[in-house]
Motif scaffolding. Structure first.
Motif, short mmCIF file in Angstrom:
data_model
loop_
_atom_site.label_atom_id
_atom_site.label_comp_id
_atom_site.label_asym_id
_atom_site.label_seq_id
_atom_site.Cartn_x
_atom_site.Cartn_y
_atom_site.Cartn_z
N GLY A 231 -10.22 58.05 -24.51
CA GLY A 231 -10.49 57.22 -25.68
C GLY A 231 -11.73 57.65 -26.42
N ALA A 232 -11.84 57.20 -27.66
CA ALA A 232 -13.00 57.52 -28.49
C ALA A 232 -14.09 56.50 -28.19
N LYS A 233 -14.89 56.78 -27.15
CA LYS A 233 -15.86 55.80 -26.68
C LYS A 233 -17.26 56.39 -26.62
N LEU A 234 -18.26 55.51 -26.72
CA LEU A 234 -19.65 55.86 -26.49
C LEU A 234 -20.21 54.87 -25.48
N ASN A 235 -21.04 55.36 -24.55
CA ASN A 235 -21.65 54.45 -23.60
C ASN A 235 -23.02 54.00 -24.09
N ALA A 236 -23.63 53.06 -23.36
CA ALA A 236 -24.90 52.47 -23.80
C ALA A 236 -26.01 53.53 -23.91
N LYS A 237 -26.05 54.46 -22.95
CA LYS A 237 -27.09 55.48 -22.97
C LYS A 237 -26.95 56.37 -24.20
N GLN A 238 -25.72 56.69 -24.57
CA GLN A 238 -25.49 57.52 -25.76
C GLN A 238 -25.91 56.78 -27.03
N LEU A 239 -25.60 55.50 -27.10
CA LEU A 239 -25.98 54.71 -28.27
C LEU A 239 -27.50 54.60 -28.40
N VAL A 240 -28.17 54.40 -27.28
CA VAL A 240 -29.64 54.31 -27.29
C VAL A 240 -30.24 55.64 -27.73
N THR A 241 -29.68 56.74 -27.25
CA THR A 241 -30.19 58.07 -27.61
C THR A 241 -30.04 58.32 -29.10
N ILE A 242 -28.89 57.96 -29.67
CA ILE A 242 -28.69 58.12 -31.11
C ILE A 242 -29.72 57.30 -31.89
N ALA A 243 -29.93 56.06 -31.43
CA ALA A 243 -30.85 55.16 -32.13
C ALA A 243 -32.28 55.70 -32.13
N GLU A 244 -32.65 56.47 -31.12
CA GLU A 244 -34.00 57.03 -31.03
C GLU A 244 -34.32 57.95 -32.21
N TYR A 245 -33.29 58.53 -32.79
CA TYR A 245 -33.49 59.49 -33.87
C TYR A 245 -33.15 58.88 -35.24
N MET A 246 -33.17 57.56 -35.30
CA MET A 246 -32.93 56.86 -36.56
C MET A 246 -34.14 55.99 -36.90
N ASN A 247 -34.45 55.92 -38.19
CA ASN A 247 -35.52 55.06 -38.67
C ASN A 247 -34.95 53.74 -39.18
N ASP A 248 -35.81 52.74 -39.35
CA ASP A 248 -35.36 51.48 -39.94
C ASP A 248 -34.75 51.77 -41.31
N GLY A 249 -33.59 51.24 -41.55
CA GLY A 249 -32.93 51.47 -42.84
C GLY A 249 -31.92 52.60 -42.80
N ASP A 250 -32.01 53.48 -41.78
CA ASP A 250 -31.02 54.54 -41.64
C ASP A 250 -29.67 53.94 -41.26
N GLU A 251 -28.60 54.64 -41.63
CA GLU A 251 -27.26 54.15 -41.33
C GLU A 251 -26.45 55.22 -40.62
N LEU A 252 -25.53 54.78 -39.77
CA LEU A 252 -24.56 55.66 -39.15
C LEU A 252 -23.25 55.53 -39.92
N GLU A 253 -22.66 56.66 -40.25
CA GLU A 253 -21.37 56.62 -40.94
C GLU A 253 -20.27 56.91 -39.92
N LEU A 254 -19.35 55.98 -39.79
CA LEU A 254 -18.22 56.15 -38.89
C LEU A 254 -17.05 56.73 -39.67
N THR A 255 -16.57 57.90 -39.25
CA THR A 255 -15.48 58.56 -39.97
C THR A 255 -14.14 58.22 -39.33
N THR A 256 -13.06 58.56 -40.01
CA THR A 256 -11.72 58.33 -39.47
C THR A 256 -11.35 59.38 -38.43
N PHE A 257 -12.23 60.35 -38.23
CA PHE A 257 -11.93 61.44 -37.30
C PHE A 257 -12.72 61.33 -36.00
N GLN A 258 -13.00 60.09 -35.59
CA GLN A 258 -13.66 59.82 -34.32
C GLN A 258 -15.03 60.48 -34.24
#
Length: 208
Positions: A19-46
């Motif tokens: 499945g197209a899944k992310l675990n908690a550690k992966q989400l936290v790691t991504i968030a570390e490289y984002m600033n307040d106001g930054d956005e993640l774009e979710l595409t239709t291609f997983q």
């Protein structure tokens, strides 16, 4: 005036698994490289699109890889393989083949963004028939479709090019098809239009 460092967009996903899944550690790691106001774009291609500083791209890729995140370039490249959820198990649904195919083709530069898709059975959850290159596992072999298109008035299903390929045959044929597209496709020519212009039979003859 101080010059702002350029940012680079990366396509990120959790790799090919159940499945197209992310675990908690992966989400936290991504968030570390984002600033307040930054956005993640979710595409239709997983995939998730994230922007990082150009000087930090390689370092971020390494940090993401440590938690199992895969990074791919954004633009006129072969996208990472869109897959089904592998609902009946890795071996039965051909997950190792999907992983190897993705490793061989994802990130190659092409005339226009190319979307490959894979599904482990004829139910077709990975939507292989409406993507540029589609692979469907049927019994012990792999059927290959090309030229599908999901959007627009000219949307269409792909055409069956070859049936019951072995894994090695599949890797070789898909690689040849992408090479033909690289060599003969026009700049920004969608793959479905290229298949029509170049000719299905010409492609078939070139890969056999």
């Amino acid at each position: 005036m101080e010059q702002t460092e350029k940012k680079v967009k990366l396509a990120v996903n959790g790799g090919i698994s159940f499945g197209a899944k992310l675990n908690a550690k992966q989400l936290v790691t991504i968030a570390e490289y984002m600033n307040d106001g930054d956005e993640l774009e979710l595409t239709t291609f997983q995939q998730l699109y994230i922007e990082v500083l150009e000087s930090e791209v390689e370092w971020v890729k390494e940090k993401f890889a440590e938690v199992g995140l895969a990074c791919y370039p954004v633009g006129s490249f072969v996208k990472s393989l869109r897959t089904c959820n592998f609902c009946k198990g890795a071996e039965e649904e051909g997950m190792p083949v999907a992983i190897e195919l993705n490793k061989r083709i994802a990130g190659k530069q092409v005339p226009f963004t190319l979307r490959p898709a894979y599904t482990g059975c004829p139910v077709g959850c990975g939507e292989p028939l409406v993507n540029d290159i589609g692979v469907m596992k049927v019994k012990d072999g792999y059927d290959l479709y090309i030229g599908g298109k999901a959007k627009g008035k000219d949307a269409r299903t792909g055409t069956l090019l070859m049936e019951q390929l072995t894994p090695e045959q599949l890797y070789e044929v898909v690689d040849k098809i992408i090479t033909i597209y690289i060599e003969h496709g026009k700049r920004r020519e969608q793959f479905s239009k290229f298949v029509t212009r170049f000719g299905l039979e010409n492609i078939r003859e070139s890969v056999i």
